[in-house]
Design a protein around this motif. Structure first.
Motif, PDB file in Angstrom:
ATOM      1  N   GLU A  79       0.469 -10.539   4.897  1.00  0.00           N
ATOM      2  CA  GLU A  79       0.262  -8.983   5.223  1.00  0.00           C
ATOM      3  C   GLU A  79       1.316  -8.574   6.092  1.00  0.00           C
ATOM      4  O   GLU A  79       1.901  -7.644   5.928  1.00  0.00           O
ATOM      5  N   CYS A  80       1.944  -9.679   7.310  1.00  0.00           N
ATOM      6  CA  CYS A  80       3.142  -9.143   7.867  1.00  0.00           C
ATOM      7  C   CYS A  80       4.314  -9.130   7.062  1.00  0.00           C
ATOM      8  O   CYS A  80       5.050  -8.104   7.220  1.00  0.00           O
ATOM      9  N   ALA A  81       4.285 -10.003   6.166  1.00  0.00           N
ATOM     10  CA  ALA A  81       5.735  -9.822   5.285  1.00  0.00           C
ATOM     11  C   ALA A  81       5.808  -8.538   4.341  1.00  0.00           C
ATOM     12  O   ALA A  81       6.491  -8.175   4.132  1.00  0.00           O
ATOM     13  N   ARG A  82       4.417  -8.250   3.967  1.00  0.00           N
ATOM     14  CA  ARG A  82       4.103  -7.149   2.869  1.00  0.00           C
ATOM     15  C   ARG A  82       4.699  -5.893   3.647  1.00  0.00           C
ATOM     16  O   ARG A  82       4.981  -5.121   3.362  1.00  0.00           O
ATOM     17  N   PRO A  87      10.133 -10.298  12.473  1.00  0.00           N
ATOM     18  CA  PRO A  87       9.729 -11.700  12.820  1.00  0.00           C
ATOM     19  C   PRO A  87       9.673 -11.820  13.930  1.00  0.00           C
ATOM     20  O   PRO A  87      10.534 -11.538  14.949  1.00  0.00           O
ATOM     21  N   LEU A  88       8.618 -12.704  14.460  1.00  0.00           N
ATOM     22  CA  LEU A  88       8.703 -13.135  15.914  1.00  0.00           C
ATOM     23  C   LEU A  88       9.559 -14.203  16.070  1.00  0.00           C
ATOM     24  O   LEU A  88       9.783 -15.069  15.363  1.00  0.00           O
ATOM     25  N   LEU A  89       9.997 -14.142  17.432  1.00  0.00           N
ATOM     26  CA  LEU A  89      11.028 -15.320  17.768  1.00  0.00           C
ATOM     27  C   LEU A  89      10.081 -16.583  17.887  1.00  0.00           C
ATOM     28  O   LEU A  89       9.147 -16.689  18.365  1.00  0.00           O
ATOM     29  N   SER A 253      10.230 -14.390   1.543  1.00  0.00           N
ATOM     30  CA  SER A 253      10.965 -14.392   0.381  1.00  0.00           C
ATOM     31  C   SER A 253      10.550 -13.657  -0.656  1.00  0.00           C
ATOM     32  O   SER A 253      11.187 -13.022  -1.537  1.00  0.00           O
ATOM     33  N   LYS A 254       9.050 -13.736  -0.736  1.00  0.00           N
ATOM     34  CA  LYS A 254       8.384 -12.640  -1.867  1.00  0.00           C
ATOM     35  C   LYS A 254       8.754 -11.183  -1.676  1.00  0.00           C
ATOM     36  O   LYS A 254       9.082 -10.598  -2.556  1.00  0.00           O
ATOM     37  N   ILE A 257      12.269 -10.476  -2.845  1.00  0.00           N
ATOM     38  CA  ILE A 257      12.273 -10.549  -4.163  1.00  0.00           C
ATOM     39  C   ILE A 257      11.685  -9.064  -4.853  1.00  0.00           C
ATOM     40  O   ILE A 257      12.583  -8.411  -5.656  1.00  0.00           O
ATOM     41  N   GLU A 258      10.763  -8.775  -4.231  1.00  0.00           N
ATOM     42  CA  GLU A 258      10.228  -7.614  -4.487  1.00  0.00           C
ATOM     43  C   GLU A 258      11.663  -6.352  -4.285  1.00  0.00           C
ATOM     44  O   GLU A 258      11.745  -5.321  -5.056  1.00  0.00           O
ATOM     45  N   ARG A 259      12.083  -6.531  -2.937  1.00  0.00           N
ATOM     46  CA  ARG A 259      13.293  -5.381  -2.699  1.00  0.00           C
ATOM     47  C   ARG A 259      14.286  -5.713  -3.764  1.00  0.00           C
ATOM     48  O   ARG A 259      14.901  -4.668  -4.146  1.00  0.00           O
ATOM     49  N   LEU A 260      14.727  -6.887  -3.963  1.00  0.00           N
ATOM     50  CA  LEU A 260      15.605  -7.223  -5.076  1.00  0.00           C
ATOM     51  C   LEU A 260      15.527  -6.594  -6.341  1.00  0.00           C
ATOM     52  O   LEU A 260      16.284  -5.789  -6.899  1.00  0.00           O
TER      53      LEU A 260
END
Lengths: 397, 376
Positions: A79-82, A87-89, A253-254, A257-260
């Motif tokens: 969900e965070c990636a979505r 990204p947290l340090l 990365s998912k 890929i969606e952005r790509l």
């Protein structure tokens, strides 16, 4: 074996999705990369999650963990990636934090864990040195005990975001005669201590993320030694194992890929979307399949971890494959933007307000991102070193 | 069969080498790139004095009577030093258009300015929607009395901030991607209606976005035939690909040498890292990629003046090879240098960036694989 979510897990997903939607700051949505962020912006999302109690789902509950199941943690990362949250340090939350609660004494836990959780203390990693990269054990920074403190001399390099750091966890030699692995100790150093100098290293993409850190007669109280003197190598390796398992970056990365794919839909070849060109879509499919395999490999690792196993040397697979996939995606993204890959997009610290960055917004900075991501196969133990680990520790060669 | 260079060609290489060794070390190059203008006009004059800008032109045109091999030698040496001055754009591209398609009057008027270093040219062909298809043009040139009126937009025009003259492709008839109907024009950058916005590129050069708004040119601005310009564009860009291949092998050579040297001296685990077999084999693969690229560069420069089908195959084949090899050599040179390879301070990253962008220029690996297949 079961891959489907239970109704409770679906409810959990809806809950975290709603939380992110309601609480992720608009200010951050408009920013593209960490290079463009102020220190406070980098910490903004951290502080929100801290307040919510979700800052360290991967920690034991007694130290602030959420007690989520493997599946819930998986859902959270997805969900965070979505939502493309920043990204947290990892330096406090995933690196030194677990070292402190695993090997530190009660006093150290009380003193350092709260600042890691709240984000009030910014940590950096004092591992690599000019002469000690892949061969980390050959480091030369020295710590000499003098009464109730240590005097530390030496230099560290590739220290990510040390320019903002309040604290550094640092490996130094405490026994000049013993063999490397029995001579290293693990220190926590206040970056305000006299004798510490931070010098920027500009990388080929033009960014300033890494630094050199020089230590000259730096006085560190003995209570800032973690665990036992000369046992630091054990803690250092524990930390590297954790670093590796977090490094796969599947969910991110998912999203990449969606952005790509979206870029490849917008870019045209003879009037048709690039995404409809077989040679290009095949390449996207290949990396997507690699990523699916990695996702299941990571899930298998997490499942084993939840039963108290690991993270073992297998986590090197996650590092190698994860970084190869990240690099491949940036390479394909650069390929997708065509001519506009030429454009240099100035970093935050270079901006004067008069820059001109032509081309579609999605193209800006993609070549620099590709150049920058070459680092992933080098840092955290180069991918060659990870191959050695698997050869030795897993295959027994 | 003979792959040796003539005495004149060896002399040319020595001339370029000694100039660059004296005046184009990496620190100097860094200062050039960071300077306001971004290139050295005085060097450009010196290139002219050394005869480099005259090399590929015939003696009748005031040149030295060289050919693609001479251009190859210059570009290879430029590649070794990451030279940013617009030799490709001015001599190879604009010079190529004038040589291959220019009228005697155009040649007489414009080639001396190239040879003498007075004019700098840029080639405005790319458009955002067109990607690598040279015929995909929205820029139009409409007949206007004896001349034409140009309207349109060109993207990432390399070296344009330095140029005073442009070669511009525009559509004079037909549909957006028709092979027929493309015409090549000479446009003064200072002409009314030409506006530019300049910016730096990731490989240390400068480029412009250029808008043409009712730009008027005379009939004498057309290079070659009206509506039949595409074949000329393809021919000249194939020559540019042959030159770029040479630049690429220069860069790869430097990267390979630097990497081998680094691996011999950098010690980890008590030995130079070059003792590790896995790295040795990697460097052997880099070496082979370079050698194969040298071969393809010789091949394309020997065949670039042959008939169309043969030339297209040669150019696209070479571009595929240098695209793949440049990526592999660049990536591995960075990897084997470790963190140092990532820094702006070392030259490694700068070669890597240039090789990466060479793959984009005039079409990447995928584009040329397709073009090769359709030419075969």
């Amino acid at each position: 074996m079961d891959m489907s979510f239970s109704p409770e897990e679906i409810a959990f997903r809806d809950e975290v999705r709603a939380f992110i939607a309601d609480n992720y700051p608009q200010e951050l949505r408009d920013l593209k990369t960490r290079g463009d962020m102020t220190k406070e912006q980098i910490l903004m999302w951290h502080r929100i999650l801290y307040k919510k109690g979700w800052i360290v789902p991967h920690w034991p509950v007694e130290y602030g963990g959420t007690g989520w199941s493997i599946t819930q943690r998986y859902i959270w990362n997805e969900e965070c990636a979505r939502a493309e949250t920043t990204p947290l340090l990892p330096f406090g939350l995933s690196m030194v934090g677990p070292v402190i609660y695993t090997f530190g004494n009660e006093e150290q836990k009380k003193r350092f864990l709260p600042g890691i959780l709240s984000g009030d203390d910014w940590w950096c990693q004092g591992y690599s040195e000019p002469g000690a990269g892949s061969d980390l054990a050959s480091l030369r920074t020295k710590a000499v005990r003098e009464g109730d403190h240590y005097i530390i001399n030496g230099s560290k390099t590739w220290t990510t975001l040390a320019q903002h750091a309040d604290w550094m966890f640092c490996l130094a030699k405490t026994d000049p005669d013993a063999k490397a692995q029995d001579a290293i100790s693990f220190f926590l150093i206040d970056m305000k201590t006299p004798g510490i100098t931070v010098r920027p290293i500009i990388t080929m993409d033009g960014g300033h993320e890494v630094n050199e850190v020089f230590l000259e007669d730096v006085k560190v109280p003995a209570e800032n030694l973690i665990g036992e003197e000369n046992k630091g190598w054990t803690y250092a390796k524990f930390l590297l194992g954790n670093e590796r398992s977090g490094i796969a970056g599947v969910a991110r990365s998912k999203k990449a890929i969606e952005r790509l794919k979206n870029i490849a839909k917008a870019e045209l070849v003879d009037g048709e979307p690039l995404l409809d060109q077989e040679e290009f879509s095949t390449k996207i499919s290949e990396v997507e399949i690699d990523l699916t395999a990695l996702e299941f490999t990571e899930l298998r690792t997490l499942a084993a971890e939840s039963k108290g196993q690991g993270p073992g040397p297998e986590s090197s697979i996650l590092k190698i494959k994860g970084t190869e996939i990240q690099q491949r995606i940036t390479e394909l993204t650069l390929e997708a933007v065509g001519h506009y890959g030429f454009v240099y997009a100035p970093h935050g610290h270079e901006r004067t307000g008069n820059e001109y960055v032509p081309g579609p917004e999605y193209a800006a900075g993609q070549s620099q991102n590709y150049f920058n991501m070459r680092k992933t196969a080098i840092y955290g133990g180069s991918n060659e070193i990870q191959h050695n680990i698997i050869a030795k520790m897993v295959l027994g060669l | 069969m003979d792959f040796s260079f003539s005495e004149e060609q060896t002399l040319l290489r020595n001339t370029v080498q000694s100039f660059l060794q004296d005046k184009y070390d990496f620190d100097t190059r860094r200062k050039i790139v960071a300077s306001d203008e971004g290139f050295r006009r005085d060097y450009w004059q010196q290139f002219a004095e050394l005869g480099l800008l005259a090399a590929p032109f015939s003696e009748e045109m005031g040149g030295l009577g060289g050919g693609p091999i001479d251009t190859m030698i210059i570009m290879e040496e430029f590649g070794r030093h990451l030279v940013v001055e617009p030799f490709l754009e001015t001599v190879v591209l604009a010079g190529g258009f004038l040589r291959e398609g220019g009228s005697p009057a155009q040649q007489e008027e414009l080639i001396p300015g190239i040879i003498g270093g007075e004019n700098i040219w840029a080639f405005a062909y790319a458009e955002p929607q067109g990607r690598y298809n040279l015929a995909d043009l929205k820029t139009t040139a409409k007949k206007d009395g004896d001349g034409f009126v140009l309207n349109g937009y060109k993207c990432v025009v390399l070296a344009a901030p330095w140029a005073d003259k442009l070669v511009v492709t525009a559509r004079t008839s037909g549909g957006q991607r028709d092979r027929d109907g493309v015409t090549v024009f000479i446009v003064d950058k200072g002409a009314d209606g030409v506006s530019t916005r300049d910016y730096p590129t990731v490989d240390g050069r400068r480029a412009s976005e250029i808008t043409f708004e009712n730009v008027k040119v005379g009939a004498d601005a057309v290079i070659g035939e009206v509506d039949k310009g595409l074949a000329l564009v393809e021919k000249v860009t194939d020559q540019a690909i042959a030159a770029l291949s040479a630049e690429a092998i220069g860069g790869m050579k430097e990267l390979n040498e630097a990497t081998v040297e680094y691996c011999k001296t950098r010690k980890q685990f008590g030995v130079p890292i070059g003792k590790f077999q896995v790295l040795q084999h990697r460097m052997v693969d880099m070496f082979m990629a370079y050698e194969q690229s040298v071969s393809m560069t010789y091949m394309v420069n020997l065949k670039v003046e042959e008939e169309e089908a043969e030339r297209k195959k040669a150019a696209s084949g070479a571009k595929v090879q240098i695209g793949k090899a440049g990526r592999f050599v660049g990536q591995q040179a960075v990897q084997l240098h470790g963190g140092m390879g990532m820094t702006d301070e070392l030259s490694v990253g700068h070669y890597f960036k240039r090789l990466t962008m060479i793959d984009t220029q005039f079409g990447n690996v995928d584009h040329h694989l397709k073009r090769y297949s359709s030419a075969a």
